[in-house]
Design a protein around this motif. Structure first.
Motif, PDB file in Angstrom:
ATOM      1  N   LEU A 175       0.799  -1.220   0.000  1.00  0.00           N
ATOM      2  CA  LEU A 175       0.000   0.000   0.000  1.00  0.00           C
ATOM      3  C   LEU A 175       0.837   1.279   0.000  1.00  0.00           C
ATOM      4  N   TYR A 176       2.003   1.244   0.663  1.00  0.00           N
ATOM      5  CA  TYR A 176       2.845   2.449   0.706  1.00  0.00           C
ATOM      6  C   TYR A 176       3.295   2.873  -0.690  1.00  0.00           C
ATOM      7  N   ASP A 177       3.260   1.964  -1.646  1.00  0.00           N
ATOM      8  CA  ASP A 177       3.672   2.300  -3.012  1.00  0.00           C
ATOM      9  C   ASP A 177       2.540   2.917  -3.830  1.00  0.00           C
ATOM     10  N   TYR A 178       1.343   3.013  -3.225  1.00  0.00           N
ATOM     11  CA  TYR A 178       0.172   3.484  -3.979  1.00  0.00           C
ATOM     12  C   TYR A 178      -0.553   4.629  -3.278  1.00  0.00           C
ATOM     13  N   ILE A 179       0.153   5.425  -2.498  1.00  0.00           N
ATOM     14  CA  ILE A 179      -0.459   6.543  -1.767  1.00  0.00           C
ATOM     15  C   ILE A 179      -1.101   7.524  -2.765  1.00  0.00           C
ATOM     16  N   ASN A 180      -2.347   7.901  -2.457  1.00  0.00           N
ATOM     17  CA  ASN A 180      -3.151   8.811  -3.293  1.00  0.00           C
ATOM     18  C   ASN A 180      -3.582   8.197  -4.622  1.00  0.00           C
ATOM     19  N   LYS A 181      -3.508   6.863  -4.716  1.00  0.00           N
ATOM     20  CA  LYS A 181      -3.934   6.192  -5.952  1.00  0.00           C
ATOM     21  C   LYS A 181      -5.144   5.306  -5.689  1.00  0.00           C
ATOM     22  N   GLN A 182      -5.898   5.053  -6.748  1.00  0.00           N
ATOM     23  CA  GLN A 182      -7.078   4.203  -6.682  1.00  0.00           C
ATOM     24  C   GLN A 182      -6.673   2.766  -7.003  1.00  0.00           C
ATOM     25  N   VAL A 183      -6.962   1.837  -6.092  1.00  0.00           N
ATOM     26  CA  VAL A 183      -6.539   0.447  -6.278  1.00  0.00           C
ATOM     27  C   VAL A 183      -7.626  -0.512  -5.798  1.00  0.00           C
ATOM     28  N   ASN A 184      -7.463  -1.780  -6.138  1.00  0.00           N
ATOM     29  CA  ASN A 184      -8.291  -2.856  -5.594  1.00  0.00           C
ATOM     30  C   ASN A 184      -7.487  -3.619  -4.538  1.00  0.00           C
ATOM     31  N   ILE A 185      -8.147  -4.001  -3.458  1.00  0.00           N
ATOM     32  CA  ILE A 185      -7.544  -4.875  -2.458  1.00  0.00           C
ATOM     33  C   ILE A 185      -8.537  -5.990  -2.128  1.00  0.00           C
ATOM     34  N   VAL A 186      -8.020  -7.102  -1.633  1.00  0.00           N
ATOM     35  CA  VAL A 186      -8.862  -8.194  -1.163  1.00  0.00           C
ATOM     36  C   VAL A 186      -8.540  -8.412   0.306  1.00  0.00           C
ATOM     37  N   ILE A 187      -9.540  -8.250   1.180  1.00  0.00           N
ATOM     38  CA  ILE A 187      -9.296  -8.362   2.618  1.00  0.00           C
ATOM     39  C   ILE A 187     -10.376  -9.207   3.282  1.00  0.00           C
ATOM     40  N   GLN A 188      -9.996  -9.753   4.413  1.00  0.00           N
ATOM     41  CA  GLN A 188     -10.971 -10.367   5.310  1.00  0.00           C
ATOM     42  C   GLN A 188     -11.248  -9.365   6.416  1.00  0.00           C
ATOM     43  N   ILE A 189     -12.488  -8.985   6.595  1.00  0.00           N
ATOM     44  CA  ILE A 189     -12.845  -7.969   7.587  1.00  0.00           C
ATOM     45  C   ILE A 189     -12.696  -8.536   8.994  1.00  0.00           C
ATOM     46  N   GLN A 190     -11.939  -7.845   9.819  1.00  0.00           N
ATOM     47  CA  GLN A 190     -11.686  -8.284  11.190  1.00  0.00           C
ATOM     48  C   GLN A 190     -12.470  -7.486  12.226  1.00  0.00           C
ATOM     49  N   ARG A 191     -12.763  -6.237  11.882  1.00  0.00           N
ATOM     50  CA  ARG A 191     -13.449  -5.378  12.864  1.00  0.00           C
ATOM     51  C   ARG A 191     -14.304  -4.371  12.122  1.00  0.00           C
ATOM     52  N   VAL A 192     -15.494  -4.104  12.647  1.00  0.00           N
ATOM     53  CA  VAL A 192     -16.402  -3.111  12.066  1.00  0.00           C
ATOM     54  C   VAL A 192     -16.904  -2.203  13.188  1.00  0.00           C
ATOM     55  N   LYS A 193     -16.768  -0.898  12.993  1.00  0.00           N
ATOM     56  CA  LYS A 193     -17.269   0.062  13.981  1.00  0.00           C
ATOM     57  C   LYS A 193     -18.138   1.086  13.255  1.00  0.00           C
ATOM     58  N   THR A 194     -19.433   1.051  13.541  1.00  0.00           N
ATOM     59  CA  THR A 194     -20.381   1.961  12.883  1.00  0.00           C
ATOM     60  C   THR A 194     -20.606   3.196  13.751  1.00  0.00           C
ATOM     61  N   ILE A 195     -20.582   4.363  13.124  1.00  0.00           N
ATOM     62  CA  ILE A 195     -20.855   5.620  13.832  1.00  0.00           C
ATOM     63  C   ILE A 195     -21.842   6.443  13.001  1.00  0.00           C
ATOM     64  N   VAL A 196     -22.321   7.525  13.594  1.00  0.00           N
ATOM     65  CA  VAL A 196     -23.212   8.456  12.886  1.00  0.00           C
ATOM     66  C   VAL A 196     -22.408   9.696  12.526  1.00  0.00           C
TER      67      VAL A 196
END
Length: 476
Positions: free
Chosen positions: A390-411
């Motif tokens: 990711l450090y090689d793509y700062i400010n760029k639009q990319v695709n990633i594949v991740i497994q979600i580990q944590r979700v925090k919903t706010i208003v």
């Protein structure tokens, strides 16, 4: 101090730690990129952010970074960086202070600088200068008052105006409340440099040592193995014939420790290795069971070794070994007591790859042979990048594949739901944000455990983050 860095052809290669060159380019490149996992004093996210901005290129830079990254001196970091990067001119309260403060761009960082200033301007002896330092740092009010008077009078006696003397003393008083001892910072920086040197020049031995020293820490092991991938260092699975107590360098790889397997204690380990060293490597699972039968190694330990992959070199499926364990155990007993040497028919079964990986994770604390996310990556045709890149793509639009580990919903401020997430792949982790405009249509997909293809922008402000624009669940 010397350490062994390798043994080749019976020759021991020794590295003398106190004779390392302090101008090693690989070391400063590593520190400037903030690749400081495992480096004393330089590991925290805040310190890594400072190193990325500072980009140290000499030993004194490391000393300064360690002294600056503390609750009080932190407020000087922006000014220090601006002056260092020549975005702001360097000024001194008096020209006589330039030799004392030039190395820190006109900013007081070290307690020793206070002592030098009081000797140069007010004529204090070093003993009296140290009393001043202690009085201010320990907030001894009455002593501080008398020392202030002595400092101002000393400055006037040496030809400085009373206003300038008071100005300098106020700066000293403000700084000394949180100033750091330079000698301490130098000592810390030297240890940090030594570790960074080892990591930059001998990553195999560095990572093997880190893993060996953190046998019980799953978080550290996961992080360390992710770092290994970035250095093209492969961590091999545990082997009943090649593994030892510690993680060991094996060629250009690191071999997993037997003692780092859940349920394998020191007694079982010693029995396995002593028998191996006495009578040679184990030929197959039958041979292992026969030769270790008298040591009383429990079924639970052997099942953990199977699940960890310690017998994979024998080309039997892990599930097959688990299923045939009791029959092989009975065979060993019959052979020893009655001399019966007819091996039982080895029953075969179809192994579920996901179940195998989950059992492996249970005994190792991590997915080693393969991460489940790789199953799903192989099924998609979209181009994506690994989180470690990711450090090689700062400010760029990319695709990633991740497994979600944590979700925090706010208003958000407009009263709409948005959320923060944390996700992993086989190479690292990332924190992300899903703003309300995207979250409104994708909330049902953003669940812990889901493996998702995400498109978004890589941001960097103190640390890497990912702003999600599109989401697709790929494990359903």
């Amino acid at each position: 101090i010397a350490i062994i860095i390798g043994v080749m052809a019976s020759v021991i290669y020794e590295l003398k730690m106190n004779e390392l060159p302090l101008d090693d380019k690989l070391t400063y490149d590593l520190i400037s990129k903030a690749e400081t996992f495992g480096i004393f004093q330089l590991e925290s996210q805040g310190m890594r952010n400072l190193l990325l901005k500072m980009k140290p290129y000499c030993f004194n830079d490391i000393v300064a970074a360690i002294a600056l990254y503390r609750p009080g001196p932190m407020e000087n970091i922006p000014l220090y960086l601006k002056r260092r990067q020549k975005e702001e001119s360097i000024t001194y309260p008096l020209k006589e202070l330039e030799p004392i403060l030039s190395s820190t761009y006109g900013i007081m960082i070290y307690q020793e600088q206070i002592m030098m200033i009081s000797t140069v301007l007010a004529g204090f002896s070093l003993g009296k200068a140290d009393i001043l330092r202690k009085a201010i740092s320990k907030k001894q009010v009455s002593l501080m008052k008398s020392m202030r008077e002595d400092f101002v009078l000393g400055c006037i006696k040496n030809g400085y105006s009373e206003d300038k003397a008071i100005e300098v003393y106020d700066l000293i008083e403000k700084f000394a409340n949180y100033g750091f001892n330079k000698s301490h910072s130098v000592a810390y920086a030297y240890v940090a440099y030594q570790l960074a040197y080892l990591k930059a020049n001998y990553p195999l031995y560095f990572f093997a040592a880190i893993l060996s020293n953190e046998l019980s820490s799953e978080t550290t092991k996961i992080h360390c193995i992710q770092e290994c991938r970035g250095y093209n260092v492969k961590v091999l699975g545990p082997s009943i014939n090649k593994s030892y107590k510690r993680f060991m360098v094996e060629g250009n790889c690191i071999r997993y420790s037997l003692l780092a397997i859940k349920n394998v204690g020191i007694a079982a380990y010693q029995a396995i290795v002593e028998e191996r060293e006495l009578n040679g490597e184990y030929k197959d699972f039958f041979d292992f069971m026969m030769r270790t039968d008298e040591y009383g190694i429990s079924k639970k330990v052997i099942e953990s070794l199977i699940d960890a992959g310690a017998f994979d070199e024998f080309e039997n499926g892990r599930k097959d070994l688990l299923m045939n364990y009791d029959r092989i155990k009975d065979y060993c007993h019959l052979k020893k007591t009655l001399g019966i040497d007819e091996k039982p028919i080895f029953l075969l079964s179809k192994e579920d790859e996901k179940e195998r990986l989950e059992r492996e994770k249970d005994v190792l604390g991590l997915y080693l042979s393969m991460h489940p996310i790789e199953f799903y990556k192989n099924k998609i045709s979209y181009k994506y990048i690994h989180l470690s890149s990711l450090y090689d793509y700062i400010n760029k639009q990319v695709n990633i594949v991740i497994q979600i580990q944590r979700v925090k919903t706010i208003v958000d401020k407009n009263g709409h739901d948005m959320c923060f997430i944390e996700g992993i792949d086989e190479t690292g982790s990332v924190e992300g944000v899903i703003f309300s405009s995207v979250y409104k249509s994708s909330a049902g997909m953003v669940k812990k455990g889901n493996i998702c293809l995400m498109n978004g922008k890589v941001n960097f402000k103190d640390k890497i983050s990912f702003v999600v624009d599109k989401i697709m669940v790929i494990n359903e």
